[in-house]
Write a protein that holds these residues in place. Sequence first.
Motif, PDB file in Angstrom:
ATOM      1  N   THR A  89     -69.899 -28.895 -73.135  1.00  0.00           N
ATOM      2  CA  THR A  89     -71.225 -28.913 -72.857  1.00  0.00           C
ATOM      3  C   THR A  89     -71.508 -30.195 -72.046  1.00  0.00           C
ATOM      4  O   THR A  89     -72.375 -30.481 -71.147  1.00  0.00           O
ATOM      5  CB  THR A  89     -72.154 -28.682 -74.202  1.00  0.00           C
ATOM      6  OG1 THR A  89     -71.625 -27.522 -74.817  1.00  0.00           O
ATOM      7  CG2 THR A  89     -73.422 -28.786 -73.465  1.00  0.00           C
ATOM      8  N   ALA A  90     -71.167 -31.450 -72.720  1.00  0.00           N
ATOM      9  CA  ALA A  90     -71.396 -32.824 -72.126  1.00  0.00           C
ATOM     10  C   ALA A  90     -70.730 -33.103 -70.859  1.00  0.00           C
ATOM     11  O   ALA A  90     -71.272 -33.572 -69.932  1.00  0.00           O
ATOM     12  CB  ALA A  90     -70.970 -33.846 -73.259  1.00  0.00           C
ATOM     13  N   LEU A  91     -69.384 -32.679 -70.760  1.00  0.00           N
ATOM     14  CA  LEU A  91     -68.667 -32.501 -69.532  1.00  0.00           C
ATOM     15  C   LEU A  91     -69.458 -31.792 -68.358  1.00  0.00           C
ATOM     16  O   LEU A  91     -69.476 -32.393 -67.208  1.00  0.00           O
ATOM     17  CB  LEU A  91     -67.024 -32.219 -69.594  1.00  0.00           C
ATOM     18  CG  LEU A  91     -66.284 -32.531 -68.505  1.00  0.00           C
ATOM     19  CD1 LEU A  91     -66.321 -33.953 -68.171  1.00  0.00           C
ATOM     20  CD2 LEU A  91     -64.903 -32.163 -68.680  1.00  0.00           C
ATOM     21  N   THR A  92     -69.696 -30.568 -68.884  1.00  0.00           N
ATOM     22  CA  THR A  92     -70.501 -29.567 -67.905  1.00  0.00           C
ATOM     23  C   THR A  92     -71.723 -30.485 -67.306  1.00  0.00           C
ATOM     24  O   THR A  92     -71.994 -30.306 -66.156  1.00  0.00           O
ATOM     25  CB  THR A  92     -70.798 -28.411 -68.483  1.00  0.00           C
ATOM     26  OG1 THR A  92     -69.610 -27.778 -68.849  1.00  0.00           O
ATOM     27  CG2 THR A  92     -71.468 -27.481 -67.299  1.00  0.00           C
ATOM     28  N   ALA A  93     -72.480 -31.146 -68.109  1.00  0.00           N
ATOM     29  CA  ALA A  93     -73.733 -31.728 -67.798  1.00  0.00           C
ATOM     30  C   ALA A  93     -73.550 -32.815 -67.058  1.00  0.00           C
ATOM     31  O   ALA A  93     -74.158 -33.101 -65.915  1.00  0.00           O
ATOM     32  CB  ALA A  93     -74.641 -32.061 -69.177  1.00  0.00           C
ATOM     33  N   SER A  94     -72.427 -33.634 -67.223  1.00  0.00           N
ATOM     34  CA  SER A  94     -72.291 -34.684 -66.646  1.00  0.00           C
ATOM     35  C   SER A  94     -71.781 -34.313 -65.067  1.00  0.00           C
ATOM     36  O   SER A  94     -71.913 -35.061 -64.164  1.00  0.00           O
ATOM     37  CB  SER A  94     -71.036 -35.593 -67.241  1.00  0.00           C
ATOM     38  OG  SER A  94     -71.535 -36.272 -68.259  1.00  0.00           O
ATOM     39  N   THR A  95     -70.722 -33.268 -64.984  1.00  0.00           N
ATOM     40  CA  THR A  95     -70.537 -33.028 -63.655  1.00  0.00           C
ATOM     41  C   THR A  95     -71.799 -32.313 -62.919  1.00  0.00           C
ATOM     42  O   THR A  95     -71.685 -32.846 -61.631  1.00  0.00           O
ATOM     43  CB  THR A  95     -69.656 -31.690 -64.101  1.00  0.00           C
ATOM     44  OG1 THR A  95     -68.485 -32.334 -64.634  1.00  0.00           O
ATOM     45  CG2 THR A  95     -69.150 -31.290 -62.634  1.00  0.00           C
ATOM     46  N   TRP A  96     -72.510 -31.700 -63.353  1.00  0.00           N
ATOM     47  CA  TRP A  96     -73.593 -31.041 -62.704  1.00  0.00           C
ATOM     48  C   TRP A  96     -74.473 -31.988 -62.377  1.00  0.00           C
ATOM     49  O   TRP A  96     -75.328 -32.304 -61.170  1.00  0.00           O
ATOM     50  CB  TRP A  96     -74.266 -29.833 -63.418  1.00  0.00           C
ATOM     51  CG  TRP A  96     -73.525 -28.643 -63.414  1.00  0.00           C
ATOM     52  CD1 TRP A  96     -72.277 -28.468 -62.809  1.00  0.00           C
ATOM     53  CD2 TRP A  96     -73.622 -27.600 -64.291  1.00  0.00           C
ATOM     54  NE1 TRP A  96     -71.786 -27.097 -63.332  1.00  0.00           N
ATOM     55  CE2 TRP A  96     -72.636 -26.593 -64.066  1.00  0.00           C
ATOM     56  CE3 TRP A  96     -74.688 -27.088 -65.129  1.00  0.00           C
ATOM     57  CZ2 TRP A  96     -72.746 -25.334 -64.652  1.00  0.00           C
ATOM     58  CZ3 TRP A  96     -74.625 -25.871 -65.615  1.00  0.00           C
ATOM     59  CH2 TRP A  96     -73.575 -24.957 -65.509  1.00  0.00           C
ATOM     60  N   MET A  97     -74.588 -33.106 -63.079  1.00  0.00           N
ATOM     61  CA  MET A  97     -75.609 -34.332 -62.767  1.00  0.00           C
ATOM     62  C   MET A  97     -75.121 -35.027 -61.789  1.00  0.00           C
ATOM     63  O   MET A  97     -75.927 -35.537 -60.801  1.00  0.00           O
ATOM     64  CB  MET A  97     -75.811 -35.212 -64.201  1.00  0.00           C
ATOM     65  CG  MET A  97     -77.136 -36.077 -64.257  1.00  0.00           C
ATOM     66  SD  MET A  97     -78.553 -34.960 -64.218  1.00  0.00           S
ATOM     67  CE  MET A  97     -78.423 -34.182 -66.061  1.00  0.00           C
ATOM     68  N   VAL A  98     -73.758 -35.363 -61.746  1.00  0.00           N
ATOM     69  CA  VAL A  98     -73.276 -36.152 -60.523  1.00  0.00           C
ATOM     70  C   VAL A  98     -73.643 -35.477 -59.288  1.00  0.00           C
ATOM     71  O   VAL A  98     -73.754 -35.924 -58.171  1.00  0.00           O
ATOM     72  CB  VAL A  98     -71.713 -36.385 -60.717  1.00  0.00           C
ATOM     73  CG1 VAL A  98     -71.394 -37.139 -59.526  1.00  0.00           C
ATOM     74  CG2 VAL A  98     -71.744 -37.445 -62.194  1.00  0.00           C
ATOM     75  N   MET A  99     -73.472 -33.899 -59.506  1.00  0.00           N
ATOM     76  CA  MET A  99     -73.484 -33.156 -58.091  1.00  0.00           C
ATOM     77  C   MET A  99     -74.815 -33.312 -57.733  1.00  0.00           C
ATOM     78  O   MET A  99     -75.270 -33.664 -56.393  1.00  0.00           O
ATOM     79  CB  MET A  99     -73.131 -31.949 -58.405  1.00  0.00           C
ATOM     80  CG  MET A  99     -73.463 -30.844 -57.458  1.00  0.00           C
ATOM     81  SD  MET A  99     -73.084 -29.101 -57.721  1.00  0.00           S
ATOM     82  CE  MET A  99     -74.538 -28.687 -58.944  1.00  0.00           C
TER      83      MET A  99
END
Length: 342
Positions: A89-99
């Motif tokens: 969940t944290a990695l998904t949020a970080s990835t989408w946030m950088v996007m």
Amino acid sequence: FVINSIVDGFICLLGFIGNALIVIVLQRDGVKTSNSVFLQFLAVSDSCYLVYGVIYLVLPSINKQTGYFGVFDEYKQYIVTAVMPFAWTALTASTWMVMVIAVDRYVVVAYPLKASRWCTAKKARWIGGTVVLLAILFNLVRWPRYYFVSFHSSVRTNATYLSHLKDDIPGWDKDLYRDVYHISLTYIFIFILPMAIMSAMNLLLIRELHKSSKRRWNLATTASSMKKLREEQSRNNVTHMLVIVITLFLVCQLSDFISAVVSSGDFNVNETCLQYYLGIKEALLVLGCSYNFYIYVLFYKRFRRSLVKLCGCSWTNLSHEPSMLYATQSTVFTLHNQPSKP
């Protein structure tokens, strides 16, 4: 032990400190922009992933080597099965946030007039909250699927393995779950689509920076053009910093994507090499959630000033902009601060 405990532990420590300082500095900064809001969301999601790094990588390795943190060994079945979905969940949020940060920055640079309406702090808070909520919903299905098993390996005699394919949930088709969700949807929405968008936005940002450098030669030395040039230089400073952040994030994510492809396919890979690669991959993912603060300090002038002020340091010598050189095609003009009258 060296990679998981010493390297990852040190990176996690620096990451926790850096991400906390990012939130504090940007919260105390007087100017609230969409970029500032997104960077705070990213710092929080990165810190959540670092919690996984400590619990799943650092503490178990220390426990196996030294016997310390025995409580982890006692309750690892419950701790690990909760930490893995949390990490996704944290990695998904970080990835989408950088996007989102990449797209937001391109709008600011390419459409500055429209950006004043589109890229506001209020809208950024809504978008950031939506990204976090979607990341939670997307990974919600992982929570009942993880379970803890130990197996014997030629590399590690007592390895920890987390399986997605739990069989004792009525109404679940493990093959359908693996093929549709764990492989197809995960590849598309966590790796392929975000990384493609980030790469495209990064290339567009680099192109805009090149255009900006060419425009400097065509500006006259009027007061209005000097003001525009200073504003453009400030914008470019933030853009340079974000290009570096996005590029490093893509490098770290690429290692995880390769690992996911290898683990989900039928590849004949040497087990020893795979174990070392997985250790390096985990270290890169932890690094990807830890370096932002140090990039900001090196390349983000406003952030650096705010940090120095927060630390109570004197900014007397650096509070004034240094003399800047403005060049046209034929003449170089030097602008100096006008001395104040007595």
